[in-house]
Design an enzyme around this catalytic site. Sequence first.
Site: not given
Length: 783
Positions: A600-601, A619, A647, A707
């Site tokens: 949904n992001r 957060d 990363r 992601d």
Amino acid sequence: MVVAGGGDHGGGAGNCCIKCWQHNRNHYYHQHHYNHNSNSSGNSNTASGGGSGGGRVVAAGFVFCLVCFVINGLIAVLYGWLILTPPVSLNERKGLPWLGCQEDNEGSWAIGVFFGQSPFSLKPIETTEIWRNESVAWPVANPVITCASASDSGFPSNFVADPFLYVQGDVFYLFYETKNSFTMQGDIGVAKSIDKGATWQQLGIALDEEWHLSYPYVFNYLGQIYMMPESSQKGELRLYRVTNFPLEWELDQVIMKKPLIDSFIIDHNGEYWLFGSEHSSFGATNGQLEIWYSSSPLGPWKPHKKNPIYNTYRSFGARNGGRPFRYNGNLYRIGQDCGETYGRRVRIFKVEVLSRVDYKEVEVPFPFEESSKGRNAWNGARYHHLDVQQLKSGEWVGVMDGDRVPSGDSVHRFLLGCASVAAVSGLILFLGVLLGAVNCIIPLNWCADYSGKRSDTLIAWERANVFSSKLRRVFSRLNRVPSFLRSWIKPNTFAGRSVLTLIFALGVALSCTGVTFIYGGSGAEEPYSWKGQFSQFTLITMTYDARLWNLKMFVNHYSRCASVKEILVVWNKGIPPKVSDLNSAVPVRIRVEDLNSLNNRFKVDPLIKTRAVLELDDDIMMPCDDIERGFMLWRQHPDRIVGFYPRYVDGSRLEYSGEKYARKNKGYNMILTGAAFMDSQVAFERYWSEQARPGREVVDKYFNCEDVLMNFLYANASSTKTVEYVRPAWAIDTSKLSSAAISRDTNVHYKIRSECLRKFSDMYGSMSGRRWEFDSRKDRWDV
């Protein structure tokens, strides 16, 4: 200041001044016993000996205070270096020309453009959703003209203000005050726009005199174009006529030998009226208004019968704040409210009566929505000038100046910094008194009890001067304070040590506060322009009911960032909060999802009004300045994922690791989208394509890796660089304060992501051969 012999911290030491006097007296008798035949030279030696001892103890006390002050200073310097100092100079950091945009005590004024169906319904240009692909301004946002605009054109400026529009067909000309960074006086600049104020071409300086100029009121009369700028420093109101529009002007005449400021001329009921305020003093200037009338704007002018029309409080709005305008058959005057600070806001007055013998106006509501972003907004502190005009289309356009800091802000910060430093000095002295390092606050030879050698002239003067005698008695009483304090606060006790610790901590805090006030700037976290323009983005966060406390803190903080246009909350589970429950400076939209899915992001959302979106986990807390840096970098590379958490995926190893692994390999090829900018149209459509369907199924299976999938989709779509890293100054993961996080078990989290890497590599190709080094850009934001 005197260091106590023996270092007694208790109250039994008695009066410090008496003790030091007794020491000097005994020393004198000792010298007299062994030098009884000495005359005046012996006395001289005695005095010298006593003075030498006093000098040593005074020097020792001074050294203690100096050492403590240096220690506090070093801590404050370290604080400033770590917290306040940007990685590069301020102008380079903000993309500003080094010759201009210096901090100015008058402010940091800039100019914005507004549109509306009436002069009472003006909205900033970003609400019109004008897009400019060449400057990646989606949409174009205010301010449209800044000190950098003028400085980049070769005319160094500290700020721009007092805008006046002159419209010729579809072309806008903007005349404004620009404060020269070298002469520190105002000149009149001019810019041109052919796209309704979205972009501006700086044409140069239209008028430059040997004195300060501002408020360039431009108007037509009998086919000629005139400009009547403020030139109160010259003591005159001068009228200029154009010879070659818009850059060449010549003096037509001196209208009045008075130092008028912020003046305008209007045609009303067959006569011309001149409104202005006389520059006599600050208070009178901002609270005064006078009127003159004539049959021609060229004069001669006669004073109104009721002058001064106003001579009242600065907050009233008597001083003019722009061009008057007509709407629905009524005449309106714009005034400045200078009550809280100079130029705090504009007020609108409806002129009900204007004749040679009478004048009457009433204030009407001006529904201008002030920003809630404070100093992060370009006009968050004040706006003092408005020029509105109706276009041929019927639409109204307005130009307004604004500032993010109040008048005199830099001086105010400097004074507060100096006050903090003075307070630190007082605390150090207090600390020295409690530790016994400082026993006498006032030098002994100023005290009434002091019996050392004084000259006959000084003694005679003291006897004749009653005030001096009283002052010495006051000094003597003041020198009793150290022994009293040590008897009250005993440093050897637990309470005493606690007090000493508190004093030291307070001194350090005040030292850092002083550095912040003096060297920390205005406290604004400003946006970064790209190709001379500003834009805005939508902030998207995904959350659910167990993290509501995170969301409230998140919205309260990030809604104040300068370039945030709207916050979209993707609500995955539970009963959503009301928008009114969130303290936000920008609109908040809550999109409630039927299915609790991480996919949904990235859902395609036609209600998003910007191209740029910042996907940010609720957060993660970081400074607005980091967010603004990331946004500017994305505007340079809108085809990439630009974010804050790098990363590195080894194409052969296919094991997920943290940032340390990327640092160890001196490069990265993935940016976590939990804190990343991307193109909402490109990224979301790519994520919800048929090609990405197998990847989305993996995300739903593991409730993880969305992601990672987005990075593989970007890499699969291009052979060039697809990610950019920006190192944040600091970032706090608030999930550590709660159990509501999917990655709280790092080992399990990394194991699942490693499985995702293997599956996505099979689906979309390997990351092998992709690695971009840290510290590869000139801005050094990727160190």
